[in-house]
Write a protein that holds these residues in place. Structure first.
Motif, PDB file in Angstrom:
ATOM      1  N   PRO A 170      35.025  41.963   7.416  1.00  0.00           N
ATOM      2  CA  PRO A 170      34.436  40.935   5.602  1.00  0.00           C
ATOM      3  C   PRO A 170      33.289  40.793   5.006  1.00  0.00           C
ATOM      4  CG  PRO A 170      36.961  40.197   6.691  1.00  0.00           C
ATOM      5  CD  PRO A 170      35.696  40.607   7.669  1.00  0.00           C
ATOM      6  N   PRO A 171      33.227  41.153   4.054  1.00  0.00           N
ATOM      7  CA  PRO A 171      31.888  40.902   2.880  1.00  0.00           C
ATOM      8  C   PRO A 171      31.667  39.543   3.504  1.00  0.00           C
ATOM      9  CG  PRO A 171      33.281  42.511   2.017  1.00  0.00           C
ATOM     10  CD  PRO A 171      33.748  41.865   3.113  1.00  0.00           C
ATOM     11  N   GLN A 176      41.373  37.791   2.855  1.00  0.00           N
ATOM     12  CA  GLN A 176      40.627  37.437   3.828  1.00  0.00           C
ATOM     13  C   GLN A 176      39.861  39.144   3.901  1.00  0.00           C
ATOM     14  OE1 GLN A 176      42.284  35.771   7.983  1.00  0.00           O
ATOM     15  NE2 GLN A 176      44.023  34.422   6.359  1.00  0.00           N
ATOM     16  N   GLY A 177      40.393  40.045   2.702  1.00  0.00           N
ATOM     17  CA  GLY A 177      40.038  40.816   2.873  1.00  0.00           C
ATOM     18  C   GLY A 177      40.601  41.851   4.129  1.00  0.00           C
ATOM     19  N   ALA A 231      37.140  31.159   5.993  1.00  0.00           N
ATOM     20  CA  ALA A 231      36.548  32.241   7.390  1.00  0.00           C
ATOM     21  C   ALA A 231      35.205  32.514   7.559  1.00  0.00           C
ATOM     22  CB  ALA A 231      37.041  33.820   7.403  1.00  0.00           C
ATOM     23  N   ARG A 232      34.193  32.032   6.121  1.00  0.00           N
ATOM     24  CA  ARG A 232      32.514  32.681   6.030  1.00  0.00           C
ATOM     25  C   ARG A 232      32.020  31.516   7.063  1.00  0.00           C
ATOM     26  NH1 ARG A 232      35.202  31.919   0.952  1.00  0.00           N
ATOM     27  NH2 ARG A 232      33.675  30.070  -0.146  1.00  0.00           N
ATOM     28  N   GLY A 263      31.161  26.016  11.162  1.00  0.00           N
ATOM     29  CA  GLY A 263      29.483  26.040  11.763  1.00  0.00           C
ATOM     30  C   GLY A 263      29.250  26.175  12.811  1.00  0.00           C
ATOM     31  N   LYS A 264      30.787  26.027  13.515  1.00  0.00           N
ATOM     32  CA  LYS A 264      30.999  26.217  14.939  1.00  0.00           C
ATOM     33  C   LYS A 264      31.266  27.856  15.136  1.00  0.00           C
ATOM     34  CE  LYS A 264      30.772  21.908  16.178  1.00  0.00           C
ATOM     35  NZ  LYS A 264      30.247  21.395  14.722  1.00  0.00           N
ATOM     36  N   ARG A 265      31.197  28.122  16.845  1.00  0.00           N
ATOM     37  CA  ARG A 265      30.922  29.535  17.665  1.00  0.00           C
ATOM     38  C   ARG A 265      33.213  29.664  17.772  1.00  0.00           C
ATOM     39  NH1 ARG A 265      27.142  28.216  21.997  1.00  0.00           N
ATOM     40  NH2 ARG A 265      28.442  26.279  21.568  1.00  0.00           N
ATOM     41  N   ILE A 266      33.264  29.934  17.400  1.00  0.00           N
ATOM     42  CA  ILE A 266      35.358  30.208  17.427  1.00  0.00           C
ATOM     43  C   ILE A 266      35.602  31.606  17.735  1.00  0.00           C
ATOM     44  CG2 ILE A 266      37.327  29.963  16.190  1.00  0.00           C
ATOM     45  CD1 ILE A 266      35.784  27.193  17.071  1.00  0.00           C
ATOM     46  N   GLY A 267      36.431  31.885  19.014  1.00  0.00           N
ATOM     47  CA  GLY A 267      36.590  33.342  19.640  1.00  0.00           C
ATOM     48  C   GLY A 267      38.066  33.497  19.307  1.00  0.00           C
TER      49      GLY A 267
END
Length: 332
Positions: A158-159, A312-313, A134-135, A106-110
């Motif tokens: 990726p989807p 990982q698509g 990743a999702r 749920g975090k914002r990762i760069g």
């Protein structure tokens, strides 16, 4: 006297194991190298976009992705100039409340680039070791399509994965300082034509793993994998005309690495001289080289990164290793 050697342009990063080649102390048989030292971020973009050099280091993931999409301009030799436990470099803001990998959800990762090998290894280990997918994370990517590996290979998110583009008006470092990101998989400040961040973020961030070295040892003890980031590629059209290039280059890279190993072991001389250490130590070091070249010894690591790229698509299909490496090097 006319120099009959085949002249090849080569791009390498500043790495102690390749410096003997850059400086001309090691010379491949029948080949005259014209070297250029380039930061890897820029080198891979230039190769993927413009194919500037006959030989170069190459992002392992971008090579796999390219081949999966039908781009076969490059053939690898089993020389691996960069290895690291990449997930141990994940950083988080000190005020983010993140203390475990699970809390990245749920975090914002760069990330400089979503498809870079460093990021793929980190996400793969987060998934397989810590059940963080990743999702589960909102990703913010710094590199824009015009100057990125993904821009050259047709990257799309990726989807099911949220990948937001950081606008050119800012960068990952500034967003970390302002608290607009909770952390980063990888943070690059080395100046080059691709990466934009330059600010010092050490005052507001810390490593996700408090003891990165201990986490690296834990992962290696469990899996036996020392992740590979960079390989070396040769222009396929050159290999088709001169197949001998592959093994001659491989031998030269191995000799350059051996030269560094000899210098690095010099401090052990007196231990052997006094009998405090014996030849068994050197045999152990040689038989268990964590930075070893060669296809066979690294097959498990290479299979793993090919698996991670696909799951990982990012690759159009699961690429077989024999599609990536020169056939003459598969027995090395």
């Amino acid at each position: 006297m006319t120099d009959s050697r085949l002249e090849l342009s080569i791009a390498l990063s500043d790495n102690e194991r390749t410096r003997p080649l850059i400086e001309g102390r090691v010379v491949p048989q029948g080949i005259k190298l014209v070297p250029t030292m380039v930061h890897p971020s820029e080198m891979f973009w230039r190769q993927l976009r413009f194919a500037e050099f006959d030989v170069s280091e190459m992002s392992m993931s971008s090579l796999i992705i390219s081949v999966s999409r039908g781009d076969t301009r490059w053939v690898a030799i089993p020389v691996f100039t960069m290895r690291k436990f990449f997930h141990t470099s994940i950083i988080v803001r000190t005020d983010s409340g993140i203390t475990t990998p699970a809390e990245l959800r749920g975090k914002r990762i760069g990330v400089p680039e979503y498809q870079q090998t460093w990021a793929i290894w980190s996400r793969g280990i987060l998934q397989h070791e810590f059940d963080v997918h990743a999702r589960d994370i909102e990703w913010f990517m710094e590199r824009n399509p015009d100057k990125s590996h993904g821009g050259a290979t047709g990257f799309t998110a990726p989807p099911g994965v949220r990948v937001r583009q950081i606008p050119p008006s800012t960068n990952m470092g500034e967003m970390l300082l302002r608290g607009e990101l909770d952390g980063a998989l990888h943070y690059l400040v080395d100046r080059n034509l691709v990466d934009r961040s330059t600010v010092d973020i050490s005052g507001v961030t810390r490593y996700l793993f408090p003891d990165p070295a201990a986490e690296g040892r834990r992962f290696y003890a469990k899996t036996g994998l020392f992740p590979i980031n960079h390989t070396v590629v040769v222009r396929r059209s050159l290999l088709e005309r001169h197949p001998w290039i592959a093994l001659n280059l491989y031998s030269a890279f191995a000799a350059a690495k051996e030269e560094i190993a000899r210098y690095g072991d010099s401090y052990l001389h007196w231990y052997f001289e006094t009998g405090l250490l014996d030849g068994g130590v050197k045999r152990t070091l040689a038989d268990n080289d964590p930075l070893g070249y060669g296809f066979k010894a690294s097959r498990a690591v290479l299979e793993t990164i090919a698996q991670y790229v696909h799951e990982q698509g990012l690759s159009a299909r699961r690429v077989e290793l024999k599609e990536l490496f020169a056939a003459s090097t598969l027995d090395m």
